[in-house]
Design a protein around this motif. Structure first.
Motif, PDB file in Angstrom:
ATOM      1  N   THR A 120       0.832  -1.205   0.000  1.00 42.24           N
ATOM      2  CA  THR A 120       0.000   0.000   0.000  1.00 42.24           C
ATOM      3  C   THR A 120       0.865   1.252   0.000  1.00 42.24           C
ATOM      4  OG1 THR A 120      -1.705  -1.199   1.208  1.00 42.24           O
ATOM      5  CG2 THR A 120      -1.858   1.202   1.207  1.00 42.24           C
ATOM      6  N   ALA A 121       1.927   1.235   0.789  1.00 38.48           N
ATOM      7  CA  ALA A 121       2.827   2.393   0.840  1.00 38.48           C
ATOM      8  C   ALA A 121       3.486   2.635  -0.515  1.00 38.48           C
ATOM      9  CB  ALA A 121       3.887   2.180   1.908  1.00 38.48           C
ATOM     10  N   HIS A 122       3.920   1.561  -1.167  1.00 36.91           N
ATOM     11  CA  HIS A 122       4.545   1.705  -2.488  1.00 36.91           C
ATOM     12  C   HIS A 122       3.542   2.257  -3.507  1.00 36.91           C
ATOM     13  CE1 HIS A 122       7.924  -0.228  -0.790  1.00 36.91           C
ATOM     14  NE2 HIS A 122       7.555  -1.482  -0.996  1.00 36.91           N
ATOM     15  N   TYR A 123       2.289   1.773  -3.425  1.00 39.13           N
ATOM     16  CA  TYR A 123       1.258   2.235  -4.357  1.00 39.13           C
ATOM     17  C   TYR A 123       0.978   3.719  -4.173  1.00 39.13           C
ATOM     18  CZ  TYR A 123      -3.292   3.146  -6.345  1.00 39.13           C
ATOM     19  OH  TYR A 123      -4.328   3.715  -7.044  1.00 39.13           O
ATOM     20  N   VAL A 124       0.800   4.148  -2.933  1.00 38.63           N
ATOM     21  CA  VAL A 124       0.496   5.555  -2.686  1.00 38.63           C
ATOM     22  C   VAL A 124       1.692   6.431  -3.061  1.00 38.63           C
ATOM     23  CG1 VAL A 124      -0.138   7.238  -0.921  1.00 38.63           C
ATOM     24  CG2 VAL A 124      -1.237   5.014  -0.945  1.00 38.63           C
ATOM     25  N   PHE A 125       2.912   5.944  -2.816  1.00 40.36           N
ATOM     26  CA  PHE A 125       4.097   6.698  -3.228  1.00 40.36           C
ATOM     27  C   PHE A 125       4.147   6.830  -4.749  1.00 40.36           C
ATOM     28  CE2 PHE A 125       8.577   6.837  -4.540  1.00 40.36           C
ATOM     29  CZ  PHE A 125       8.937   8.042  -3.956  1.00 40.36           C
ATOM     30  N   ALA A 126       3.882   5.735  -5.460  1.00 38.45           N
ATOM     31  CA  ALA A 126       3.871   5.786  -6.930  1.00 38.45           C
ATOM     32  C   ALA A 126       2.762   6.720  -7.431  1.00 38.45           C
ATOM     33  CB  ALA A 126       3.678   4.384  -7.501  1.00 38.45           C
ATOM     34  N   LEU A 127       1.619   6.719  -6.754  1.00 33.39           N
ATOM     35  CA  LEU A 127       0.544   7.633  -7.103  1.00 33.39           C
ATOM     36  C   LEU A 127       0.978   9.082  -6.907  1.00 33.39           C
ATOM     37  CD1 LEU A 127      -2.467   7.685  -7.967  1.00 33.39           C
ATOM     38  CD2 LEU A 127      -3.027   7.688  -5.536  1.00 33.39           C
ATOM     39  N   GLY A 128       1.710   9.347  -5.827  1.00 33.76           N
ATOM     40  CA  GLY A 128       2.223  10.696  -5.572  1.00 33.76           C
ATOM     41  C   GLY A 128       3.214  11.151  -6.628  1.00 33.76           C
ATOM     42  N   VAL A 129       4.095  10.244  -7.032  1.00 30.75           N
ATOM     43  CA  VAL A 129       5.071  10.583  -8.075  1.00 30.75           C
ATOM     44  C   VAL A 129       4.360  10.852  -9.401  1.00 30.75           C
ATOM     45  CG1 VAL A 129       7.004   9.672  -9.435  1.00 30.75           C
ATOM     46  CG2 VAL A 129       6.976   9.364  -6.955  1.00 30.75           C
ATOM     47  N   ALA A 130       3.368  10.016  -9.727  1.00 32.09           N
ATOM     48  CA  ALA A 130       2.608  10.228 -10.961  1.00 32.09           C
ATOM     49  C   ALA A 130       1.864  11.562 -10.926  1.00 32.09           C
ATOM     50  CB  ALA A 130       1.621   9.083 -11.165  1.00 32.09           C
ATOM     51  N   ARG A 131       1.282  11.911  -9.792  1.00 34.61           N
ATOM     52  CA  ARG A 131       0.586  13.193  -9.641  1.00 34.61           C
ATOM     53  C   ARG A 131       1.559  14.355  -9.787  1.00 34.61           C
ATOM     54  NH1 ARG A 131      -3.517  14.091 -11.440  1.00 34.61           N
ATOM     55  NH2 ARG A 131      -3.384  12.072 -12.304  1.00 34.61           N
ATOM     56  N   PHE A 132       2.771  14.205  -9.223  1.00 36.96           N
ATOM     57  CA  PHE A 132       3.769  15.262  -9.344  1.00 36.96           C
ATOM     58  C   PHE A 132       4.102  15.514 -10.813  1.00 36.96           C
ATOM     59  CE2 PHE A 132       8.241  16.360  -9.946  1.00 36.96           C
ATOM     60  CZ  PHE A 132       8.253  17.619  -9.363  1.00 36.96           C
TER      61      PHE A 132
END
Length: 107
Positions: free
Chosen positions: A44-56
């Motif tokens: 879950t942490a990796h997914y949310v981090f990847a989502l944050g990078v994609a949003r950035f």
């Protein structure tokens, strides 16, 4: 029979803007849950981090496009306040996820 291409574009624009607004706040329950639990599964942490990078990158793309076109992109998207609100919602979602990404990298 006044249903022409402008009506279709307006409907598509409204749906797209609604999707962007919904996406900006849809991550809040997940982040609140992770904040309350204090123990986050790695997946879950990796997914949310990847989502944050994609949003950035998505937010950076929009901002670069606005500066590159000298603001013409906002008028090409339509008139009124909604293009600015879409850009603002991208920035808000990026800021929300940036907080999580900061703690993810820190840990």
């Amino acid at each position: 029979m006044e249903y022409d291409i402008h009506t279709l574009l307006d409907t598509a624009t409204i749906c797209w803007a609604f999707c962007v607004y919904l996406e900006a706040i849809s991550v809040l329950p997940q982040l609140r849950l992770m904040q309350n639990i204090q123990i986050i599964e790695p997946f879950t942490a990796h997914y949310v981090f990847a989502l944050g990078v994609a949003r950035f990158f998505s937010c950076a793309h929009w901002i670069i496009q606005v500066f590159d076109t000298r603001g013409r992109l906002l008028t090409a998207l339509g008139y009124g306040l909604w293009p600015c609100f879409v850009l603002l919602s991208e920035i808000v979602q990026t800021s929300i996820l940036a907080d999580f990404c900061y703690y993810y990298v820190k840990k």
